[in-house]
Design a protein around this motif. Structure first.
Motif, PDB file in Angstrom:
ATOM      1  N   ASN A  51       0.913  -1.216  -0.011  1.00  0.00           N
ATOM      2  CA  ASN A  51      -0.108   0.078   0.219  1.00  0.00           C
ATOM      3  C   ASN A  51       0.696   1.360  -0.028  1.00  0.00           C
ATOM      4  N   THR A  84       4.738   4.313  -2.921  1.00  0.00           N
ATOM      5  CA  THR A  84       5.532   5.610  -3.499  1.00  0.00           C
ATOM      6  C   THR A  84       5.537   6.637  -2.243  1.00  0.00           C
ATOM      7  N   ASP A 138       7.160  -3.082  -6.068  1.00  0.00           N
ATOM      8  CA  ASP A 138       6.533  -3.353  -4.691  1.00  0.00           C
ATOM      9  C   ASP A 138       5.650  -4.781  -4.570  1.00  0.00           C
ATOM     10  N   LYS A 178      -1.924  -5.609   0.136  1.00  0.00           N
ATOM     11  CA  LYS A 178      -3.147  -5.857  -0.370  1.00  0.00           C
ATOM     12  C   LYS A 178      -3.133  -6.922  -1.558  1.00  0.00           C
ATOM     13  N   TYR A 225       6.151   4.949 -13.375  1.00  0.00           N
ATOM     14  CA  TYR A 225       5.781   3.567 -13.865  1.00  0.00           C
ATOM     15  C   TYR A 225       4.535   3.060 -13.380  1.00  0.00           C
ATOM     16  N   GLU A 261       1.284  -9.325 -17.092  1.00  0.00           N
ATOM     17  CA  GLU A 261       2.725  -9.372 -16.278  1.00  0.00           C
ATOM     18  C   GLU A 261       3.591  -9.869 -17.198  1.00  0.00           C
ATOM     19  N   ASP A 315      12.165  -1.209 -10.921  1.00  0.00           N
ATOM     20  CA  ASP A 315      11.819   0.106 -11.377  1.00  0.00           C
ATOM     21  C   ASP A 315      12.430   1.265 -10.741  1.00  0.00           C
TER      22      ASP A 315
HETATM   23  N1  GTP Z   1       5.759  -5.899 -12.141  1.00  0.00           N
HETATM   24  C1  GTP Z   1       4.838  -5.238 -11.631  1.00  0.00           C
HETATM   25  N2  GTP Z   1       4.921  -3.973 -11.041  1.00  0.00           N
HETATM   26  C2  GTP Z   1       4.208  -3.200 -10.834  1.00  0.00           C
HETATM   27  C3  GTP Z   1       2.872  -3.356 -11.193  1.00  0.00           C
HETATM   28  N3  GTP Z   1       2.062  -2.555 -10.729  1.00  0.00           N
HETATM   29  C4  GTP Z   1       2.917  -1.582 -10.129  1.00  0.00           C
HETATM   30  N4  GTP Z   1       4.043  -2.074 -10.087  1.00  0.00           N
HETATM   31  C5  GTP Z   1       5.455  -1.492  -9.483  1.00  0.00           C
HETATM   32  O1  GTP Z   1       5.181  -0.947  -8.347  1.00  0.00           O
HETATM   33  C6  GTP Z   1       5.483   0.178  -8.083  1.00  0.00           C
HETATM   34  C7  GTP Z   1       4.721   1.105  -7.118  1.00  0.00           C
HETATM   35  O2  GTP Z   1       3.309   1.385  -7.912  1.00  0.00           O
HETATM   36  P1  GTP Z   1       1.830   1.286  -7.267  1.00  0.00           P
HETATM   37  O3  GTP Z   1       1.747   0.317  -6.645  1.00  0.00           O
HETATM   38  O4  GTP Z   1       1.000   1.520  -8.455  1.00  0.00           O
HETATM   39  O5  GTP Z   1       1.955   2.537  -6.379  1.00  0.00           O
HETATM   40  P2  GTP Z   1       1.697   2.878  -4.729  1.00  0.00           P
HETATM   41  O6  GTP Z   1       2.340   4.073  -4.411  1.00  0.00           O
HETATM   42  O7  GTP Z   1       2.183   1.651  -3.770  1.00  0.00           O
HETATM   43  O8  GTP Z   1       0.142   2.748  -4.807  1.00  0.00           O
HETATM   44  P3  GTP Z   1      -1.006   1.867  -4.247  1.00  0.00           P
HETATM   45  O9  GTP Z   1      -0.229   0.632  -4.587  1.00  0.00           O
HETATM   46  O10 GTP Z   1      -2.043   2.152  -5.338  1.00  0.00           O
HETATM   47  O11 GTP Z   1      -1.199   2.175  -2.903  1.00  0.00           O
HETATM   48  C8  GTP Z   1       5.818   0.748  -9.487  1.00  0.00           C
HETATM   49  O12 GTP Z   1       6.784   1.587  -9.709  1.00  0.00           O
HETATM   50  C9  GTP Z   1       5.911  -0.442 -10.241  1.00  0.00           C
HETATM   51  O13 GTP Z   1       7.324  -1.077 -10.115  1.00  0.00           O
HETATM   52  C10 GTP Z   1       2.496  -4.530 -11.840  1.00  0.00           C
HETATM   53  O14 GTP Z   1       1.222  -4.798 -12.625  1.00  0.00           O
HETATM   54  N5  GTP Z   1       3.331  -5.450 -12.192  1.00  0.00           N
END
Ligand code: GTP
Ligand code: GTP
Ligand code: GTP
Ligand code: GTP
Ligand code: CA
Ligand code: CA
Ligand code: CA
Ligand code: CA
Lengths: 258, 258, 258, 258
Positions: C143, C146, C187, C217, D16, D28, D59
Motif C-alpha cells: 500500500n 510511493t 513492490d 493488499k 511507472y 505481467e 523500477d
Molecule cells: N511488475 C509489476 N510491477 C508493478 C505493477 N504495478 C505496479 N508495479 C510496481 O509498483 C511500483 C509502485 O506502484 P504502485 O503500486 O502503483 O504505487 P503505490 O504508491 O504503492 O500505490 P498503491 O499500490 O495504489 O497504494 C511501480 O513503480 C512498479 O514498479 C505490476 O502490475 N507489475
C-alpha cells in the motif's frame, strides 16, 4: 588536414550455413530473430567505439572501424560468443579507398580458411590503423518519399522503387569511386567514400535520377571516426532540407578537408 | 484442395521520419538498433501465429498473416507500443495474388491518413480472411555461394552479386507472377507466390541466370499458414541439395494443391 | 468447479557455473545481460502458451506451465539453444500443491544428473497434466509504496523494507500453505497458491504487517492457465484500489471455484 | 593510495506504476520482459563506462558510476528514451560510504518531485566526482551450492536458503558497514563497500553462517572503476577456490589500498 584512410572490418558468422540446417532446417523466423538481434548488438558494440556497422548480408557484415584496435575487436568478438550460439570471425584492413580496405579485410579472412570450414572459428586477422586517418560518410535520402511513394503506391512497389534507386547508387559509387553503399532502411542509403567533392555527389545524384528515376539529396561528413563523420553527414542532410539544396558537406568539409 | 488466398499485413511505423530527427538527428546506430530489434520482435510475435514478416524497408514491413484475425493483430500492435518508443499502424487485406493483397492492405492504411501524419497512429484496418485460404512460399538459394563467392571475391562484391540476383528475381516475380520477393540474408530470397507450378519456377531461375549470372535453386511449400508453407519450402530446398535438382515442390504440392 | 492442480517446470541452465569462469571469469555485466535477456525471452515464450515464469535465481527459474505439453516444452528448449550460448534442462511435474509440484519437477531433473555435470544437457523429463487442472494466482502489492517509501527513504532502504516484507511473505506462504512466492519488481509479489480462501489471505497480510511492518493488499485469480489467472488477479487488485479493500478474489473465485 | 569515494546513481523509471495499469492492467509477462530488457540494456550502457548496475527493484535500480560524468549520464538517459516506451530519471551523488552516496543520490531525485508525478520526467540531478575516488567491490559466493543445495533440495527451498543468506548479509553489511548488497543470481551477492579489511569480511561470513546457516566465501577488489574492482573481486574469488580460503583481497588490496 587529415588524410582519408578507411578502416574496414568484415564480420563473418562462422560456419553459419550448416548451422541453419542442423540437425534439420530451423524455422526461418528464428533465424531472422537471431540475425537481426546479432546485428542490433553489433551496432551498439561497434558504436561504443564510434564505428558503424552495416547489415549487408547479415551473415557477412561490413563495418567501418577507424580507431578500433585489435584488442577492441577481440572484445567485440568475445561479446558475441558470450551472448550467441554462433561465433564470428573478423578480418580488418585499411585502405586509401573503402574498396581497397574491404578487399584486404576479406583477403585476411579468406587466407584463414573457408567461411564454411567448421575448424575455422573466431579468427581475428589484420592490421588496424596506427596513425590516424579520417573517414568520409555520405548519407543519401530520397526527396519527398512519403508524399510521392509511401502514401501513393502499394508498399511493395515503393520498396521496389527504393531498391532500384539503391542498386543504381551502389553500382555507380563502387565503379566510379571505389565506395561502399548500404541501404539502412526507410529511404536512406549510406555511402562510405573517400575524398569525394561536391561535384562528384552531384553527378551521383544525376546518375540515379536518370537511371532509376529517383531524386536524392545527400549530406556529407568527414571526421576521424565513422560515428562523428556520420553525425556530421546527418546534420548536413538536415541543412539540405532547410535550404532546399541537394548536396551539403559538413562544416569541416567545406574547409576542404575531405 | 485449398484455394490459395494470401493475407498480407502492412506494418508501418507511425510518423517515424520526424521522430528520427527530433529534437535533433539521432545517432544512426541507435536507429539501426531500434529497427532491427523491432523487426526481431515482430518476427517472433507474428511467428507465434504461424505468420512470416519481412523487414522490407524496416519502417514499412510486409507480413504474410493467414490465420491471424483482427484481435491477433491488435495484440501484436499492443505489444509494440508496450515495448517501444514508437507505435505501428497495420493494414490488412487478402487477395488471389500477393500483389493484390499488398495493394489493398496498403490502400487500407493510406485511407486513414499519411504515414507522416502525427495524428494517425495505431490504425488497424482491413478484413482478415474468414474462410481458410492457403499460402505458397518459395525459398530460393544461390548454388555454391560459399565456394564461388564468399571465399573468392571481396565481401562487397559478393554482396553486389547477390543483390543483382535478388533484384532480377524481385522484378521478374512481380511482373510475371504478381509475387512478392524478399531478401532474407545470406544468399536466400523468399517469394510469396500463388499457384505457381514447376515450369514457372524453372523459368524464373533461367531468367535470373541470364540477366544476373546467378544460379539458383528453389524449394516450394504450400499450406494454410506461412509458417508451415515456409518450413515445407525449406525441406524441399534440402531435397534439391540431396538430389542435385533445382526445383522441388513440397509433398503436398506435388499432389497438385497449389 | 475445476480442481486446482498446479503444473510447475524447473528451468535450469546447464553447467552454468563452470561456463561463467571459462576460460577466465567473465565480466559480471555480461553475465547480467545474458541472464536477464534469457529471462525476458523465456517470459515471452512461456507466455505464448499462457504460462508464467519467475526469475527466481536466474540460473534456476520456476515456471507455472499448466496447459503446456512436452512438445511445447521442447519448443521452448529449442528456442533457447537457437538463441543463446547456453542450453537449459527442464523438469516438469504437477501436484495438488505448488510445493509438491516443484518438489517433483526438481526430482525429475536431479534424477538425470548434477546441474554441473557437463554431460547432462537439454534434459526434458516429467509428465505434464493430461486432464485439465486449474491454477490460483495471488498478486500482492504494498500500500502506498510511493508516498510512504519511494519518495521518503533512500532507495536502498526502500528496497530493504520491500525485501523484508517479501521474505516474511515467502516463508509464511510456503510453511503455512505450500505456496511459492516470487518478487517480481517494484513492490509486487506473486504467490502461486492452491485453494486458498479470503481468510487465508487476510491472515497472510496480517502476518507480514506484524513481522515486517509492511502493509499489503492482494488480488486473487483462478483459471485454467497461469496467464488468465494472473490477469484476473491483477484485475482483482485494481478492485482493491477502487474499493479500498485489502483482499479481492476474481469474479469466478467468489463463485467459490478455488 | 587512492581514497575510496563511491559514486552512486539511482535510476528510476518515471511514473511507472500508473503506466503498468493504463489503460488497463498490462499482462505481467510483458512487464517482466520490459523490465528485464531495460535492465540488460542498462547493464551494457553503464558497463561501457566501466560501471555496475544492480536490478534492485527493477523500477528503481542502483548503479555504481565512478568515472561517469553528467554528459555520460545524459547519454544513458537518452538511450533509454530512444529505445523504450518509458523514460528514466537519474539522481547522482558521491559519498565516503555507499550508504551516504545512495542517500544523497535519492535525495537529489526526491527533491525534483514524486516518482509518480507525471510531470517529473527525465530528471538528471547531482554532482559526479571531480577528483578521482576508488571503489571497493566484494563478490560473495555460497560454498558448494550445487552439491549441497541445487542437486539436493527442491528448487524453491534452494532459493529460500539462498535468499535467507542474502537477507542476512544485506542487513549486516548495511548496519555494520554502510554497505549495499545485491543478489545477482545463482548463489552470488555483490556488496559495494568502502575501506573494509579482511577481518571485517571474516566477521560478515561468520554472521551469515550463524544466522542463516549458509557458508560463504568472498573475493574483494578495489580500483578506480566498478568494472575493474569487480573483475579483481572475481579473480580473488577464484583464488579462494584454488587455495581453499574464504576471504581473498585483490593484489592491490593486499598492498593496503582499501
Ligand atoms: N511488475 C509489476 N510491477 C508493478 C505493477 N504495478 C505496479 N508495479 C510496481 O509498483 C511500483 C509502485 O506502484 P504502485 O503500486 O502503483 O504505487 P503505490 O504508491 O504503492 O500505490 P498503491 O499500490 O495504489 O497504494 C511501480 O513503480 C512498479 O514498479 C505490476 O502490475 N507489475
Ligand atoms: N535509418 C534512418 N532512416 C531514416 C532517417 N530519417 C528518415 N528515415 C526514414 O526515411 C523515411 C522517410 O522519412 P523522411 O526522409 O523524413 O521523409 P520524406 O517524405 O522523404 O521527406 P524529405 O526527406 O524531407 O523530403 C522514414 O520513415 C524513415 O524510415 C534516418 O536518419 N535514419
Ligand atoms: N536466412 C537464412 N539464411 C540461410 C539459410 N540457409 C543458408 N543461409 C545463408 O546462406 C549462406 C550460405 O549457405 P549455404 O546456402 O548453405 O551455402 P552454399 O555454399 O551456397 O551451398 P549450397 O547452397 O548447398 O550450394 C549462409 O551463410 C547463410 O547466411 C536459411 O535457411 N535461412
Ligand atoms: N552472476 C553470476 N553467477 C555466477 C557466477 N559464478 C557462478 N555463478 C552462479 O552460481 C551458481 C553456482 O555455481 P558455482 O558457485 O560455480 O558452484 P558451487 O557448486 O557453489 O561451487 P563452489 O562455489 O566452487 O563451491 C551457478 O549456477 C551460477 O548461477 C558469476 O560470476 N556471476
Ligand atoms: Ca526522404
Ligand atoms: Ca546456397
Ligand atoms: Ca503499491
Ligand atoms: Ca558457489
Amino acid at each position: 588536414m587529415t588524410r582519408t584512410e578507411t578502416q574496414v572490418t568484415l564480420i563473418q558468422i562462422d560456419n553459419y550455413g550448416p548451422w541453419t540446417v542442423a540437425p534439420s532446417p530451423k524455422r526461418e523466423p528464428d533465424l531472422q530473430t537471431l540475425q537481426s538481434r546479432l546485428y542490433a548488438d553489433l551496432s551498439q558494440l561497434v558504436a561504443h567505439h564510434d564505428g558503424y556497422v552495416f547489415f549487408t548480408r547479415f551473415d557477412n557484415m561490413i563495418a567501418v572501424t577507424n580507431g578500433i584496435d585489435l584488442a577492441g575487436h577481440r572484445r567485440i568478438q568475445d561479446a558475441v560468443s558470450n551472448r550467441y550460439p554462433v561465433t564470428v570471425s573478423l578480418g580488418v584492413a585499411t585502405g586509401a579507398s573503402p574498396r581497397e580496405a574491404v578487399g584486404e579485410a576479406t583477403a585476411n579472412l579468406q587466407a584463414a580458411g573457408s567461411a564454411q570450414d567448421g575448424e575455422r572459428t573466431e579468427i581475428l586477422r589484420g592490421d588496424p590503423l596506427c596513425e590516424e586517418g579520417a573517414v568520409q560518410i555520405a548519407h543519401f535520402d530520397v526527396n519527398d518519399a512519403t508524399s510521392q511513394y509511401t502514401d501513393e503506391l502499394n508498399a511493395f512497389e515503393v520498396f521496389r522503387h527504393i531498391d532500384r534507386g539503391y542498386s543504381a547508387l551502389l553500382e555507380y559509387m563502387y565503379d566510379a569511386h571505389d565506395s561502399l553503399s548500404f541501404f539502412i532502411g526507410g529511404d536512406n542509403v549510406i555511402s562510405v567514400t573517400a575524398g569525394l567533392d561536391r561535384p562528384a555527389f552531384d553527378a551521383a545524384i544525376d546518375h540515379v535520377e536518370e537511371t532509376a528515376g529517383i531524386e536524392l539529396k545527400v549530406g556529407v561528413g568527414h571526421d576521424l571516426r565513422a560515428g562523428d563523420a556520420g553525425m556530421a553527414a546527418k546534420e548536413a542532410l538536415e541543412r539540405c532540407r532547410e535550404r532546399g539544396t541537394r548536396v551539403e558537406v559538413g562544416a569541416s568539409e567545406s574547409a576542404g578537408r575531405a
